[in-house]
Design a protein around this motif. Structure first.
Motif, short mmCIF file in Angstrom:
data_model
loop_
_atom_site.label_atom_id
_atom_site.label_comp_id
_atom_site.label_asym_id
_atom_site.label_seq_id
_atom_site.Cartn_x
_atom_site.Cartn_y
_atom_site.Cartn_z
N LEU A 71 24.18 41.53 19.23
CA LEU A 71 23.58 42.44 18.26
C LEU A 71 24.66 43.28 17.59
N THR A 72 24.57 43.40 16.26
CA THR A 72 25.56 44.14 15.49
C THR A 72 24.86 45.07 14.50
N LEU A 73 25.27 46.32 14.49
CA LEU A 73 24.80 47.30 13.52
C LEU A 73 25.98 47.67 12.63
N ALA A 74 25.81 47.54 11.33
CA ALA A 74 26.85 47.93 10.37
C ALA A 74 26.22 48.83 9.32
N TYR A 75 26.98 49.82 8.86
CA TYR A 75 26.46 50.73 7.84
C TYR A 75 27.62 51.38 7.10
N ASN A 76 27.32 51.78 5.88
CA ASN A 76 28.29 52.48 5.05
C ASN A 76 27.53 53.58 4.34
N LEU A 77 27.98 54.80 4.47
CA LEU A 77 27.34 55.95 3.83
C LEU A 77 28.03 56.32 2.52
N GLY A 78 28.98 55.48 2.11
CA GLY A 78 29.68 55.70 0.85
C GLY A 78 31.14 56.06 1.01
N SER A 79 31.60 56.25 2.25
CA SER A 79 33.00 56.62 2.45
C SER A 79 33.67 55.75 3.51
N GLY A 80 33.14 54.55 3.71
CA GLY A 80 33.76 53.63 4.67
C GLY A 80 32.75 53.01 5.60
#
Length: 349
Positions: free
Chosen positions: A234-243
């Motif tokens: 399982l992999t969670l990836a996210y970007n809030l706009g700064s990386g």
């Protein structure tokens, strides 16, 4: 604190009745046949049950064991055909620790109409399930058998079981863009609790991102959130706009075609993953931005033109089933009535 939920209509006596009960966190729901789901939210902050006693079916050795908040202390009079707990069918007699004054209800399966195949009671009728290595169908259906994917109403008509969607991995997905769903995705915090089983080692479970102009280069810091399997993990990836932050749960593989429950929580830049109540893992995104701002809606099980939609992070959706998706502990996403469904089918247990 205790709370109770009642069906919309009285239960019909002398007929088979299908009842579905679920609870996630403080949210509980009750469904009887085709009636609308009745939901109730328990007060307080606690989200876990503590049940020290065994499971009793039909009654109990003493009414002193019942909660004083119960409306009745009478034992059940009737027949119980099937009990499925967390998607696993319980052997009512084979797994029982004991029983008192329990009789046989009588059913066509007692005559072994399926021969060497497994006879599965389904209300007044039955299905024949092939054992491994046997040809399908086994035996050929006749007037008394029906397909596994349908149920028989007392008047002889058929209706389909409450849909648990299955996904094929290729252009197969559900899509939501309603305000109730998206306000729980687009925020400073998101809490995802879902239950699924997968037979593919890689595939997208959830995606929410930014629309991109086909003629323009995608911004590498576009906001997105993705949950999926990568080589069984399982992999969670996210970007809030700064990386971009990537969180991988390396403690157990999930591509075993068994049901698993996962919880993914993002609180501003910090995020955590837990699988099947195991040890949690956490990570934090870089930069200063703290809020997720996406505009594609929420895709479940896959996405259209998935390579382009996910910026090459995924090449296919999940191959498997998703039975529960709850956001923020109290909002159950309606998997049986999405805004859009593409190439999905009903999951066969």
């Amino acid at each position: 604190m205790a709370c109770d939920c009642r069906s919309e209509n009285p239960v019909r006596l002398g007929e088979w009745v299908e009842v579905r009960v679920s609870r996630t966190g403080r949210l509980a729901s009750l469904e009887v046949e085709d009636d609308p789901s009745q939901e109730i939210l328990a007060p307080g902050a606690f989200t876990q049950l503590s049940l020290p006693l065994n499971l009793y079916l039909g009654g109990a050795p003493s009414t002193d064991m019942y909660s004083p908040k119960m409306k009745t202390t009478a034992s059940f009079v009737g027949c119980i055909q099937t009990v499925i707990l967390n998607r696993r069918e319980i052997g009512i007699l084979a797994e029982a620790l004991g029983g008192v004054n329990v009789g046989n209800c009588g059913h066509a399966c007692e005559a072994r109409p399926c021969g060497d195949a497994e006879c599965r009671p389904l209300r007044d009728r039955f299905t024949c399930r092939c054992r491994p290595g046997m040809p399908h169908p086994c035996p050929a259906p006749d007037d008394n058998t029906i397909l596994d994917s349908s149920l028989v109403k007392p008047n002889g008509g058929t209706h389909y079981e409450r849909s648990v969607p299955s996904f094929s991995g290729s252009e197969s997905y559900l899509h939501y863009n309603d305000a109730d769903t998206m306000k729980r995705i687009i925020s400073y915090r998101v809490d995802i609790n879902m239950r699924f089983r997968a037979s593919s080692s890689s595939g997208l479970l959830l995606w929410s991102g930014r629309q991109a102009d086909p003629q323009e280069q995608r911004d590498e810091n576009d906001d997105f959130l993705a949950l999926g399997l990568d080589r069984g993990y399982l992999t969670l990836a996210y970007n809030l706009g700064s990386g971009e932050a990537v969180l991988r749960y390396n403690l157990t593989r999930l591509d075993d075609d068994l049901w698993h429950r996962v919880r993914a929580v993002r609180n501003e830049q910090w995020a955590s993953l837990v699988v099947d109540s195991g040890t949690g893992v956490s990570a934090s995104s870089p930069g200063q931005l703290r809020q997720l701002n996406t505009d594609t809606g929420l895709y479940v099980g896959g996405a259209p033109d998935i390579v382009r939609t996910t910026g090459g992070r995924y090449t296919k959706g999940i191959v498997g089933c998703i039975s529960d998706l709850v956001l923020d502990s109290d909002f159950s996403v309606a998997l049986s009535s999405p805004g859009q469904a593409t190439n999905t089918h009903s999951c066969i247990p």
